[in-house]
Design a protein around this motif. Sequence first.
Motif, PDB file in Angstrom:
ATOM      1  N   UNK A 120      37.363 -28.395  61.546  1.00  0.00           N
ATOM      2  CA  UNK A 120      36.639 -27.175  61.921  1.00  0.00           C
ATOM      3  C   UNK A 120      35.270 -27.514  62.513  1.00  0.00           C
ATOM      4  N   UNK A 121      34.561 -28.459  61.916  1.00  0.00           N
ATOM      5  CA  UNK A 121      33.257 -28.860  62.442  1.00  0.00           C
ATOM      6  C   UNK A 121      33.407 -29.525  63.806  1.00  0.00           C
ATOM      7  N   UNK A 122      34.425 -30.355  63.959  1.00  0.00           N
ATOM      8  CA  UNK A 122      34.676 -30.984  65.257  1.00  0.00           C
ATOM      9  C   UNK A 122      35.001 -29.941  66.326  1.00  0.00           C
ATOM     10  N   UNK A 123      35.724 -28.881  65.928  1.00  0.00           N
ATOM     11  CA  UNK A 123      36.027 -27.805  66.868  1.00  0.00           C
ATOM     12  C   UNK A 123      34.745 -27.109  67.325  1.00  0.00           C
ATOM     13  N   UNK A 127      31.731 -28.486  67.435  1.00  0.00           N
ATOM     14  CA  UNK A 127      31.006 -29.412  68.309  1.00  0.00           C
ATOM     15  C   UNK A 127      31.626 -29.459  69.706  1.00  0.00           C
ATOM     16  N   UNK A 128      32.953 -29.408  69.778  1.00  0.00           N
ATOM     17  CA  UNK A 128      33.628 -29.394  71.083  1.00  0.00           C
ATOM     18  C   UNK A 128      33.275 -28.121  71.858  1.00  0.00           C
ATOM     19  N   UNK A 129      33.225 -26.999  71.165  1.00  0.00           N
ATOM     20  CA  UNK A 129      32.848 -25.732  71.785  1.00  0.00           C
ATOM     21  C   UNK A 129      31.431 -25.810  72.347  1.00  0.00           C
ATOM     22  N   UNK A 130      30.501 -26.326  71.543  1.00  0.00           N
ATOM     23  CA  UNK A 130      29.121 -26.445  72.001  1.00  0.00           C
ATOM     24  C   UNK A 130      28.999 -27.439  73.147  1.00  0.00           C
ATOM     25  N   UNK A 131      29.824 -28.474  73.122  1.00  0.00           N
ATOM     26  CA  UNK A 131      29.777 -29.497  74.167  1.00  0.00           C
ATOM     27  C   UNK A 131      30.147 -28.905  75.525  1.00  0.00           C
ATOM     28  N   UNK A 143      37.420 -29.617  82.846  1.00  0.00           N
ATOM     29  CA  UNK A 143      38.272 -28.437  82.721  1.00  0.00           C
ATOM     30  C   UNK A 143      39.252 -28.516  81.570  1.00  0.00           C
ATOM     31  N   UNK A 144      40.052 -29.594  81.467  1.00  0.00           N
ATOM     32  CA  UNK A 144      40.957 -29.724  80.320  1.00  0.00           C
ATOM     33  C   UNK A 144      40.221 -29.746  78.984  1.00  0.00           C
ATOM     34  N   UNK A 145      39.007 -30.280  78.981  1.00  0.00           N
ATOM     35  CA  UNK A 145      38.219 -30.294  77.748  1.00  0.00           C
ATOM     36  C   UNK A 145      37.878 -28.864  77.315  1.00  0.00           C
ATOM     37  N   UNK A 146      37.642 -27.982  78.305  1.00  0.00           N
ATOM     38  CA  UNK A 146      37.377 -26.574  77.979  1.00  0.00           C
ATOM     39  C   UNK A 146      38.593 -25.962  77.291  1.00  0.00           C
ATOM     40  N   UNK A 147      39.793 -26.252  77.799  1.00  0.00           N
ATOM     41  CA  UNK A 147      41.005 -25.710  77.173  1.00  0.00           C
ATOM     42  C   UNK A 147      41.143 -26.189  75.738  1.00  0.00           C
ATOM     43  N   UNK A 148      40.894 -27.462  75.508  1.00  0.00           N
ATOM     44  CA  UNK A 148      41.015 -27.989  74.141  1.00  0.00           C
ATOM     45  C   UNK A 148      39.951 -27.384  73.221  1.00  0.00           C
ATOM     46  N   UNK A 149      38.757 -27.173  73.782  1.00  0.00           N
ATOM     47  CA  UNK A 149      37.709 -26.530  72.992  1.00  0.00           C
ATOM     48  C   UNK A 149      38.084 -25.090  72.661  1.00  0.00           C
ATOM     49  N   UNK A 150      38.692 -24.402  73.629  1.00  0.00           N
ATOM     50  CA  UNK A 150      39.138 -23.034  73.385  1.00  0.00           C
ATOM     51  C   UNK A 150      40.205 -23.006  72.299  1.00  0.00           C
ATOM     52  N   UNK A 151      41.133 -23.939  72.354  1.00  0.00           N
ATOM     53  CA  UNK A 151      42.176 -24.006  71.340  1.00  0.00           C
ATOM     54  C   UNK A 151      41.564 -24.195  69.952  1.00  0.00           C
ATOM     55  N   UNK A 152      40.612 -25.112  69.841  1.00  0.00           N
ATOM     56  CA  UNK A 152      39.968 -25.347  68.548  1.00  0.00           C
ATOM     57  C   UNK A 152      39.174 -24.149  68.079  1.00  0.00           C
TER      58      UNK A 152
END
Length: 583
Positions: free
Chosen positions: A337-340, A342-346, A438-447
Amino acid sequence: MMLIMNLWNLSTLLFILPSLINCAVIVNDADIDEQGLYSKSDHVVILTQRNFERRVYGQNHAAVVQFYNSYCGHCRAFAPKFKALSSEIVPWRNIIQLKVIDCSVEENNEICREFEVMAYPSLRYIHEHYVKANGNVGDRIMMTDTGEKLKSHLITKMQTEQSMGRLAFAPKFDIASYTSYAGAVAGVPHDVTYTFLVFENENSTVGSELALDINDYKQIKVKRVYDISELAAVAGLTHFPGLVAVHLSTLQPTPLTPINPTKQNLLRTINTFLKSKQYIFPDRDIPDPEANTNEHSDENNQPKSNTDTVYYSDLEKTLKTSLYTEITRHKILSGEALNALLSYLDVLKTSFPYKTNNLRDFIEDLYNTLQTRMEWSGGDIYDLVKKLENTHAPIFITQLEYIGCKGSQSKYRGYTCGLWTLFHTLTVNAAQKSGTKGPQVLRAMHGYVKHFFGCTECSEHFQAMAARNRLFDVKENDKAVLWLWISHNEVNLRLAGDLTEDPEYPKIQFPSVSKCPECRLARGAWNLPAVYQYLENMYGAANIQEFRKSRSAASAPSPFSNLDIGMLSLLLVLRVWADSLLD
């Protein structure tokens, strides 16, 4: 003399100060008539951070508290069922009351976190004289698909509570066998005129419900009797639930079982019988359920915003809700959850279309600070967000109101629309930068959706769709933009005509022909390069508006020529794009 006057003024102030303080507390602690999906006319108690303790702890009645999220589709669909139940059980209000709290409201966030609410809607049973303490978060009540099933669960819970020694002030819910009418009414108070015996099986809730429905009838009692007891044979009952009225002083029985012995028919039969005896019914002060049926306000007559435009205010309001309310509802954040988070903020750091450096610095500072620990409480994150907001103030430049995502009523669109808009904006702006963000945004959205989005059912649907449409196989920016567009249309297809759909903003396969004629080919097939340019024009940073105003269509070269059509063909699920479903 001046000293005497000053002392007198000081003593006067000290005398009236407690009254002023009490008045201030009362004002701050006041109930409100409407919030989120409910109003006072729905026969529910609206809870907020200001009145929660006064309205929940130490009460002389039990309660069912619904923790909900006003932008959660499941909560919106459940609200009419909860309102119908609350209207039906108004006569029970001296025994049990239905209460609601909107966890999407920032000031209520701490309470929802304390009660460990991780799914919406969540129901908690709070017994009478409940005490505030760590771990006292109420008893979870299973969600149901109908109000009738929920009422049955609630009665079963109350029967269990009474067997444990609580709800002593409620009608008796126990069931027993009797051989005579005298035995059945033994122990009934002498001032009772009629006792209504309900013959049923042990698992039935009809007798208990009748007892609750008429609990305020003076000199009237309801008792549950096993349908297999000897007294059932004595009464000559052949179908159940059975009903017999017994006059306490004469023990004269009157069989009353209707042909179709539903609860409503049994209650109607009881009332008809009592009317024939010139019984004086209680004067119930029950509000008119039709008093607040018009949910449309004058603001609905205002011109609708251009839904083909992205407004910066929508992005800022969505961002604020996600950081101040959704993420901080967690009691503890660690691990995945914390990693998710951080990915969102990134991805916000690199792809959000900032109009000021203040907000950019705020996001970067928040990201860097959260990396310093392996575990955070939701309360600590909220405090950190507020602290950094002050440090970098002002971080928001708009009025934080929805414009493009404003629904025709407050219960429609809003945050869910804003979240789609935010992630479309992030994928498009990531695609316009070097690298493969772009793909990183999708993974961040998923998390984010998996761990933080406040609609549990919506989150589960999105995760299933992400697996089915192979989100984690997307490796390039342009594919990420179109993957999200495809998935958004799949969700629109699933929710078209749903109870949560805004009737003035129907869920269509977008862009529509009127918005983008060149996006369709013969027989309605998608022209993917044109769709990509449409998305780029709509969500690109240069075209985002601060205020409600029209804009001319922007045109920009499209990087679509290098798109892997084979990959998109795999993602374009045939059932979604079948010709018969195209508008």
